[in-house]
Enzyme design. Structure first.
Site, PDB file in Angstrom:
ATOM      1  N   ASN A 139       9.208   3.566  -8.166  1.00 55.65           N
ATOM      2  CA  ASN A 139       9.580   2.658  -7.213  1.00 55.65           C
ATOM      3  C   ASN A 139      10.293   1.536  -7.993  1.00 55.65           C
ATOM      4  O   ASN A 139      10.853   0.782  -7.229  1.00 55.65           O
ATOM      5  CB  ASN A 139       8.249   2.352  -6.672  1.00 55.65           C
ATOM      6  CG  ASN A 139       7.215   2.028  -7.410  1.00 55.65           C
ATOM      7  OD1 ASN A 139       6.707   2.937  -8.208  1.00 55.65           O
ATOM      8  ND2 ASN A 139       6.681   0.817  -7.595  1.00 55.65           N
TER       9      ASN A 139
ATOM     10  N   THR B  79     -10.517   7.372  15.105  1.00 57.02           N
ATOM     11  CA  THR B  79      -9.634   7.442  16.294  1.00 57.02           C
ATOM     12  C   THR B  79      -8.313   7.441  15.844  1.00 57.02           C
ATOM     13  O   THR B  79      -8.004   6.484  15.106  1.00 57.02           O
ATOM     14  CB  THR B  79      -9.843   6.739  17.475  1.00 57.02           C
ATOM     15  OG1 THR B  79     -11.240   6.884  17.797  1.00 57.02           O
ATOM     16  CG2 THR B  79      -8.800   6.849  18.504  1.00 57.02           C
TER      17      THR B  79
ATOM     18  N   GLN C  37       9.033   7.036  -2.388  1.00 58.06           N
ATOM     19  CA  GLN C  37      10.312   6.467  -2.556  1.00 58.06           C
ATOM     20  C   GLN C  37      11.077   7.543  -2.535  1.00 58.06           C
ATOM     21  O   GLN C  37      12.650   7.358  -2.299  1.00 58.06           O
ATOM     22  CB  GLN C  37      10.379   5.712  -3.930  1.00 58.06           C
ATOM     23  CG  GLN C  37       9.506   4.654  -4.418  1.00 58.06           C
ATOM     24  CD  GLN C  37       9.918   3.567  -3.404  1.00 58.06           C
ATOM     25  OE1 GLN C  37      11.121   3.299  -3.001  1.00 58.06           O
ATOM     26  NE2 GLN C  37       9.041   2.682  -3.001  1.00 58.06           N
TER      27      GLN C  37
ATOM     28  N   CYS D 144       5.630 -10.783 -11.882  1.00 60.69           N
ATOM     29  CA  CYS D 144       5.465 -12.371 -12.102  1.00 60.69           C
ATOM     30  C   CYS D 144       5.454 -12.503 -10.332  1.00 60.69           C
ATOM     31  O   CYS D 144       4.576 -13.473 -10.156  1.00 60.69           O
ATOM     32  CB  CYS D 144       6.624 -12.902 -12.425  1.00 60.69           C
ATOM     33  SG  CYS D 144       7.059 -12.638 -14.441  1.00 60.69           S
TER      34      CYS D 144
ATOM     35  N   GLY E   4       0.496   5.187   1.981  1.00 59.45           N
ATOM     36  CA  GLY E   4       0.911   5.567   0.699  1.00 59.45           C
ATOM     37  C   GLY E   4      -0.291   5.400   0.041  1.00 59.45           C
ATOM     38  O   GLY E   4      -0.972   6.281  -1.127  1.00 59.45           O
TER      39      GLY E   4
ATOM     40  N   SER F  50       4.681   7.526   2.765  1.00 55.28           N
ATOM     41  CA  SER F  50       4.367   6.332   3.502  1.00 55.28           C
ATOM     42  C   SER F  50       5.477   6.036   4.697  1.00 55.28           C
ATOM     43  O   SER F  50       6.407   6.087   4.442  1.00 55.28           O
ATOM     44  CB  SER F  50       4.285   5.019   2.716  1.00 55.28           C
ATOM     45  OG  SER F  50       4.099   3.962   3.171  1.00 55.28           O
ATOM     46  N   GLY F  51       4.811   5.258   5.662  1.00 58.29           N
ATOM     47  CA  GLY F  51       5.827   5.305   6.882  1.00 58.29           C
ATOM     48  C   GLY F  51       6.861   3.911   6.714  1.00 58.29           C
ATOM     49  O   GLY F  51       8.027   4.063   6.880  1.00 58.29           O
ATOM     50  N   HIS F  52       6.301   2.872   6.151  1.00 57.58           N
ATOM     51  CA  HIS F  52       7.086   1.586   6.227  1.00 57.58           C
ATOM     52  C   HIS F  52       8.324   1.634   5.088  1.00 57.58           C
ATOM     53  O   HIS F  52       9.007   0.739   5.088  1.00 57.58           O
ATOM     54  CB  HIS F  52       6.277   0.268   6.053  1.00 57.58           C
ATOM     55  CG  HIS F  52       5.675   0.268   4.450  1.00 57.58           C
ATOM     56  ND1 HIS F  52       6.066  -0.777   3.691  1.00 57.58           N
ATOM     57  CD2 HIS F  52       4.722   0.802   3.829  1.00 57.58           C
ATOM     58  CE1 HIS F  52       5.383  -0.602   2.645  1.00 57.58           C
ATOM     59  NE2 HIS F  52       4.518   0.284   2.671  1.00 57.58           N
TER      60      HIS F  52
HETATM   61  C1  LIG Z   1       4.823   1.536  -1.364  1.00 59.17           C
HETATM   62  C2  LIG Z   1       4.364   2.612  -2.437  1.00 59.17           C
HETATM   63  C3  LIG Z   1       3.005   3.346  -2.194  1.00 59.17           C
HETATM   64  C4  LIG Z   1       2.258   2.803  -1.338  1.00 59.17           C
HETATM   65  O1  LIG Z   1       2.457   2.844   0.033  1.00 59.17           O
HETATM   66  P1  LIG Z   1       1.708   1.883   1.198  1.00 59.17           P
HETATM   67  O2  LIG Z   1       2.007   2.725   2.391  1.00 59.17           O
HETATM   68  O3  LIG Z   1       2.543   0.616   0.947  1.00 59.17           O
HETATM   69  O4  LIG Z   1       0.389   1.825   0.939  1.00 59.17           O
HETATM   70  C5  LIG Z   1       2.512   4.342  -3.127  1.00 59.17           C
HETATM   71  N1  LIG Z   1       3.647   4.829  -3.905  1.00 59.17           N
HETATM   72  C6  LIG Z   1       4.786   4.427  -4.251  1.00 59.17           C
HETATM   73  C7  LIG Z   1       5.860   5.038  -5.127  1.00 59.17           C
HETATM   74  C8  LIG Z   1       5.108   3.171  -3.214  1.00 59.17           C
HETATM   75  O5  LIG Z   1       6.474   2.933  -3.408  1.00 59.17           O
END
Ligand SMILES: *Cc1c(COP(=O)(O)O)cnc(C)c1O
Length: 391
Positions: free
Chosen positions: A151, A237, A179, A325, A71, A199-201
């Site tokens: 987020n 790649t 999100q 924090c 992301g 974003s994948g994770h």
């Molecule tokens: C987690 C997040 C990102 C960053 O994504 P990554 O794949 O961790 O670099 C960007 N924008 C929002 C709103 C996110 O929650």
């Protein structure tokens, strides 16, 4: 002790089916998609298939999907790429004060390079005012970058209207939908989106994988120079297993969307009601309705979010604080300050984000332990003591 994970906005576990789809591309079908023998052809086909799946999930054409390292890269690429390619037209960018740092820090970087950035304020729910947005557009504005969903507080922006305004004013519209994907339906055509970050994770896919949707016909400067991959726009790649993973995760995220969103909304609202009913001097942060199905964010007066997280952790809960924090900085969250919370309230925040493993029992268990933890922390708080004396 059973651990209860309530931090899906931070990251999510990779689904087993996603992992299983990825594995063959590490081992037997490991060929470089640019090569011409059989295993390479299989890799190439897998990359094409993943691109199709992602495109279908967000209403895009296959040729409009680009794979990145996450992301963060996608946000950087969208903003810096437009800034570079359209600087002849102008050097003004509009964003909001509550964006992810991948957007905010990119904009600040561009300010140092001579661009002008308007950081729109948000209301007490975290929404951008559409009239203020219209008024901020100037003849040299090239990009509006406003996130689909926040987020920290889960607030949804009026993305349809923002897209419309951008289009009417001939300005590109980028949205960070990291999100939002999998929680609300996304259609880049209907929503007049020009660039979109995924974003994948965050959606049960692999870490280190992202997507940038770039509407056909848009020019974009490149961040990564080298080989001819991704139509010469993003060299290197291809991360074939990662691409297969994010393709699968994105497809799955739109499959069960409505049903899962309904289930999570039920859990979320049970939690919100339970917390507000049982813990005095507490505020729900973000919009009461126009928010992500999985997000609840609270501020508890007189206490520190950090101590709350530590005590929750000891009871087996993994949650998060809106304040930074936890990442070693004492600055309260820019999002909570952005919605107008005073510093003390911004420090006393708790973000609970639900996901596919979350159950009714998890919420009930949290509602059993949370009031007690908050009371105990308040008993130790000089702020609370002063407040009670005055009362
Ligand atoms: C987690 C997040 C990102 C960053 O994504 P990554 O794949 O961790 O670099 C960007 N924008 C929002 C709103 C996110 O929650």
């Amino acid at each position: 002790m059973k651990r209860i994970y309530l931090d899906y906005a931070a990251t999510s576990p990779t689904k087993k089916s996603v992992l299983e789809a990825m594995i063959p591309y590490f081992t037997q079908d490991f060929g470089n998609p640019s090569s011409i023998y059989e295993s390479a052809r299989k890799s190439k086909i897998a990359v094409d298939e993943a691109r199709k799946k992602v495109a279908k999930s967000i209403g895009a054409d296959t040729g409009e999907i680009y794979f990145t390292s996450g992301g963060t890269e996608s946000d950087n690429w969208a903003i810096k790429g437009i800034a570079e390619a359209y600087q002849q037209k102008g050097k003004h960018i509009i964003t909001s004060q509550i964006e992810h740092h991948a957007v905010l820090n990119t904009c600040e970087y561009l300010e140092k390079k001579g661009y002008k950035v308007t950081y729109l304020p948000v209301d007490s729910y975290g929404q951008v005012n559409l009239d203020e947005l219209k008024n901020a557009i100037q003849s040299d504005t090239i990009l509006i970058s406003i996130m689909t969903a926040n987020n920290e507080i889960g607030t949804l922006q009026k993305v349809n209207e923002i897209g419309q305004i951008a289009r009417e004013n001939n300005v590109f519209f980028h949205t960070d939908a990291v999100q939002a994907i999998g929680q609300i339906p996304i259609d880049v055509k209907k929503m007049s989106i020009d660039l979109l970050t995924l974003s994948g994770h965050k959606i049960y896919g692999p870490k280190g994988m992202g997507i940038l949707f770039i509407r056909k016909g848009i020019r974009l400067g490149s961040l990564i120079h080298g080989g001819a991959q991704e139509k010469r726009r993003r060299a290197g790649t291809e991360n074939v297993p990662g691409i297969v993973g994010i393709g699968e995760a994105t497809a799955l995220s739109s499959l069960n969307l409505e049903k899962e969103a309904k289930r999570l909304t039920g859990l979320r609202d049970k939690l919100i009601k339970g917390v507000l009913d049982s813990i005095p001097y507490t505020k729900l942060n973000g919009h009461p309705i126009e928010r992500l199905p999985n997000n609840a964010n609270f501020s508890f007066q007189f206490i520190e979010g950090e101590s709350l997280l530590i005590m929750l952790d000891m009871k087996g809960f993994s949650a998060s604080s809106g304040s930074a924090c936890t990442s070693g900085s004492l600055d309260p969250s820019h999002v909570l300050l952005g919605i107008g919370l005073p510093h003390e309230m911004a420090h006393g925040s708790l973000r609970v984000t639900l996901g596919e493993q979350s159950t009714e029992e998890d919420i009930e268990h949290l509602l059993e332990v949370l009031p007690d933890i908050v009371s105990r922390l308040r008993e130790m708080s000089p702020l609370y003591e002063d407040f009670m004396k005055q009362k």
